[in-house]
Design a protein around this motif. Structure first.
Motif, PDB file in Angstrom:
ATOM      1  N   GLN A   2       0.826  -1.204   0.000  1.00 27.79           N
ATOM      2  CA  GLN A   2       0.000   0.000   0.000  1.00 27.79           C
ATOM      3  C   GLN A   2       0.864   1.260   0.000  1.00 27.79           C
ATOM      4  N   LYS A   3       0.515   2.164  -0.975  1.00 28.92           N
ATOM      5  CA  LYS A   3       1.276   3.421  -1.073  1.00 28.92           C
ATOM      6  C   LYS A   3       0.784   4.410  -0.040  1.00 28.92           C
ATOM      7  N   ARG A   4       1.736   5.099   0.573  1.00 29.74           N
ATOM      8  CA  ARG A   4       1.370   6.136   1.543  1.00 29.74           C
ATOM      9  C   ARG A   4       1.151   7.462   0.824  1.00 29.74           C
ATOM     10  N   LYS A   5       0.121   8.172   1.256  1.00 28.19           N
ATOM     11  CA  LYS A   5      -0.138   9.482   0.675  1.00 28.19           C
ATOM     12  C   LYS A   5       0.982  10.441   1.050  1.00 28.19           C
ATOM     13  N   ARG A   6       1.425  11.181   0.025  1.00 30.21           N
ATOM     14  CA  ARG A   6       2.483  12.155   0.265  1.00 30.21           C
ATOM     15  C   ARG A   6       1.906  13.364   0.999  1.00 30.21           C
ATOM     16  N   GLU A   7       2.495  13.730   2.106  1.00 29.75           N
ATOM     17  CA  GLU A   7       2.031  14.864   2.909  1.00 29.75           C
ATOM     18  C   GLU A   7       2.601  16.160   2.341  1.00 29.75           C
ATOM     19  N   VAL A   8       1.720  17.112   2.082  1.00 32.11           N
ATOM     20  CA  VAL A   8       2.146  18.409   1.566  1.00 32.11           C
ATOM     21  C   VAL A   8       2.606  19.281   2.725  1.00 32.11           C
ATOM     22  N   LYS A   9       3.801  19.749   2.620  1.00 36.29           N
ATOM     23  CA  LYS A   9       4.337  20.602   3.669  1.00 36.29           C
ATOM     24  C   LYS A   9       3.891  22.049   3.431  1.00 36.29           C
ATOM     25  N   LYS A  10       3.158  22.600   4.400  1.00 34.33           N
ATOM     26  CA  LYS A  10       2.646  23.966   4.267  1.00 34.33           C
ATOM     27  C   LYS A  10       3.701  24.973   4.721  1.00 34.33           C
ATOM     28  N   LYS A  11       3.847  26.023   3.917  1.00 32.16           N
ATOM     29  CA  LYS A  11       4.828  27.048   4.230  1.00 32.16           C
ATOM     30  C   LYS A  11       4.158  28.419   4.269  1.00 32.16           C
ATOM     31  N   PRO A  71     -14.603  30.784   2.032  1.00 38.17           N
ATOM     32  CA  PRO A  71     -14.518  29.314   2.011  1.00 38.17           C
ATOM     33  C   PRO A  71     -13.549  28.778   0.969  1.00 38.17           C
ATOM     34  N   GLN A  72     -13.530  29.373  -0.213  1.00 39.75           N
ATOM     35  CA  GLN A  72     -12.649  28.886  -1.276  1.00 39.75           C
ATOM     36  C   GLN A  72     -11.172  29.127  -0.939  1.00 39.75           C
ATOM     37  N   LYS A  73     -10.872  30.358  -0.522  1.00 39.77           N
ATOM     38  CA  LYS A  73      -9.482  30.677  -0.164  1.00 39.77           C
ATOM     39  C   LYS A  73      -9.031  29.863   1.038  1.00 39.77           C
ATOM     40  N   ARG A  74      -9.932  29.688   1.988  1.00 41.31           N
ATOM     41  CA  ARG A  74      -9.566  28.952   3.198  1.00 41.31           C
ATOM     42  C   ARG A  74      -9.273  27.491   2.887  1.00 41.31           C
ATOM     43  N   ALA A  75     -10.060  26.897   1.972  1.00 42.24           N
ATOM     44  CA  ALA A  75      -9.842  25.489   1.618  1.00 42.24           C
ATOM     45  C   ALA A  75      -8.472  25.290   0.983  1.00 42.24           C
ATOM     46  N   VAL A  76      -8.092  26.199   0.061  1.00 42.61           N
ATOM     47  CA  VAL A  76      -6.774  26.103  -0.573  1.00 42.61           C
ATOM     48  C   VAL A  76      -5.672  26.343   0.452  1.00 42.61           C
ATOM     49  N   TYR A  77      -5.893  27.347   1.337  1.00 41.59           N
ATOM     50  CA  TYR A  77      -4.886  27.650   2.358  1.00 41.59           C
ATOM     51  C   TYR A  77      -4.696  26.476   3.310  1.00 41.59           C
ATOM     52  N   MET A  79      -4.963  23.435   2.763  1.00 45.50           N
ATOM     53  CA  MET A  79      -4.261  22.318   2.138  1.00 45.50           C
ATOM     54  C   MET A  79      -2.817  22.656   1.789  1.00 45.50           C
ATOM     55  N   TYR A  80      -2.580  23.911   1.314  1.00 48.10           N
ATOM     56  CA  TYR A  80      -1.250  24.215   0.782  1.00 48.10           C
ATOM     57  C   TYR A  80      -0.526  25.356   1.502  1.00 48.10           C
ATOM     58  N   GLY A  81      -1.179  25.990   2.469  1.00 50.47           N
ATOM     59  CA  GLY A  81      -0.540  27.067   3.197  1.00 50.47           C
ATOM     60  C   GLY A  81      -0.489  28.370   2.404  1.00 50.47           C
ATOM     61  N   GLU A  82       0.182  29.357   2.990  1.00 52.59           N
ATOM     62  CA  GLU A  82       0.230  30.675   2.360  1.00 52.59           C
ATOM     63  C   GLU A  82       0.939  30.649   1.012  1.00 52.59           C
ATOM     64  N   GLU A  83       2.085  29.991   0.936  1.00 60.08           N
ATOM     65  CA  GLU A  83       2.852  29.968  -0.314  1.00 60.08           C
ATOM     66  C   GLU A  83       2.083  29.247  -1.406  1.00 60.08           C
ATOM     67  N   GLY A  84       1.414  28.166  -1.049  1.00 63.77           N
ATOM     68  CA  GLY A  84       0.619  27.446  -2.042  1.00 63.77           C
ATOM     69  C   GLY A  84      -0.570  28.279  -2.511  1.00 63.77           C
ATOM     70  N   LEU A  85      -1.161  29.027  -1.576  1.00 58.56           N
ATOM     71  CA  LEU A  85      -2.304  29.879  -1.907  1.00 58.56           C
ATOM     72  C   LEU A  85      -1.907  30.964  -2.910  1.00 58.56           C
ATOM     73  N   LYS A  86      -0.724  31.553  -2.701  1.00 61.68           N
ATOM     74  CA  LYS A  86      -0.298  32.676  -3.532  1.00 61.68           C
ATOM     75  C   LYS A  86       0.484  32.273  -4.775  1.00 61.68           C
TER      76      LYS A  86
END
Length: 393
Positions: A2-11, A71-77, A79-86
């Protein structure tokens, strides 16, 4: 296997920490309450001695609320944090992602932040709070911090004020001015769009500097807030010839000393293009004004009324005179004084004239007596003669 899900590191910045709320249990009401408290605390106007640091914190608090309350911005944030959001790019299928263009490329999400001032105005109903009454410790600010707004209806955005400059000719004659404005309209989901509109201003003849023209609710539009009123303040361009004093027009004419003493003619072009020829026959002193009634600015109270045209004079006196020139000037003025004295002698004084007339004509009582004797005789003698002729003895 079983493959483990890769954890996204939030920055990046922790927006939950910025607002001081829990990242799992907090809701919209808690976000608003936290924002109100911190926005008032760190508003730059409340921290004049620490303005630069306050501005940084104020913008960060506003950005945190902008993201977590959407809600939309918060969902992306989440999952991916500030850097992922921007960063605008994240893997397909991410929560809150919005496909802008596909074709083999990852789906993209465009982060559209709102300005700190727009958010503050939306929450409080004004863009510039008055902290002179004790900050948010007074009853009005306290009710805002605790979540209850003191407004009974929709809040009104602060008015937008602009300066509109016209020439003196335009304000004299009047005109119609069309203005194209561009309004920002922010939807409830945080997205904004631009809207163009043409406004018409009918400038009336005689409008003064400081006249206000208001277009209700023509400012930017934010969710839950009545749009701001757009207010234009009429201003006046400097004119090369005329200055305005209330409804009067004033012009200053440069003249020589010779012209001031002997007379001259002024030629002026009015604001509506007419040519005036004005002879000046009086001796002009430094304080003298020539006034032309009805040649000033149109008045608002009377449809056909106008102020005055006032001509002031700047007399060019010589800066230096030789002794010979001074002596010549003294001779001229002595001659003028002598002429005045001769005229006075020729006509005599007023009292002397009165005495001569009285001597020639005699007193009034004497005149009356002489006339009576000469024409009528004595009154009693007349009566006796008339009685004898008419009635007999």
């Amino acid at each position: 296997m079983q493959k483990r899900k890769r954890e996204v590191k939030k920055k990046g910045v922790d927006y939950y920490k910025v607002l001081g709320v829990d990242n799992k249990t907090s809701n919209d009401d808690e976000f608003k309450k936290a924002y109100r408290k911190l926005a008032l605390k760190w508003h730059p106007d409340k921290n004049p001695n620490n303005k630069k640091n306050a501005e940084t914190k104020f913008k960060q608090i506003s950005e945190a609320y902008d993201v977590l309350s959407d809600p939309q911005k918060r969902a992306v944030y989440d999952m991916y944090g500030e850097e992922g959001l921007k960063s605008a790019l994240h893997p397909p299928g991410a929560a809150g992602s919005t496909p802008l263009s596909t074709g083999g490329n990852p789906q993209s999400f465009r982060f559209n932040p709102r300005s700190a001032d727009a958010i503050f105005t939306e929450m409080f109903g004004f863009s510039t709070p008055d902290f002179s009454g004790g900050g948010f410790g007074n009853s009005t600010f306290a009710s805002m911090v605790n979540g209850s707004m003191p407004h009974s209806g929709p809040m009104k955005a602060a008015k937008i004020e602009k300066r509109l400059v016209f020439s003196l000719e335009d304000l004299y004659k009047g005109l119609t001015k069309n203005l194209t404005i561009c309004r920002e309209i922010v939807e409830t989901n945080g997205k904004s769009r631009q809207s163009e509109e043409t406004l018409t201003i009918d400038v009336k003849p005689g409008w003064k500097k400081g006249t206000k023209v208001t277009f209700p609710e023509k400012g930017n539009q934010l969710p839950g807030i009545e749009p701001a009123d757009l207010v234009f303040h009429i201003d006046e361009k400097p004119h090369p010839v005329f200055t305005r004093e209330n409804n009067d027009l004033v012009v200053t004419q440069k003249i020589s000393l010779t012209e001031a003493l002997t007379g001259f003619t002024i030629h002026l072009t009015t604001l509506d293009g007419r040519n005036l020829t004005i002879p000046i026959n009086n001796v002009v002193s430094p304080s003298y004004e020539e006034i032309l009634p009805g040649e000033g600015m149109p008045t608002q109270k009377e449809a056909s009324g106008k102020g005055n045209l006032r001509i002031k004079f700047n007399i060019g006196f010589p800066t230096n005179l030789t002794e010979e020139q001074k002596n010549e000037i003294i001779k001229v003025f002595r001659l003028i004084e002598e002429q005045k004295s001769e005229i006075k002698k020729e006509f005599g004084s007023t009292e002397e004239q009165k005495r001569e007339i009285k001597t020639e004509c005699g007193s009034n009582e004497e005149q009356k007596s002489n006339i009576e004797k000469e024409v009528f005789g004595s009154t009693e003698e007349q009566k006796s003669e008339i009685e004898k002729e008419v009635f007999g003895s």
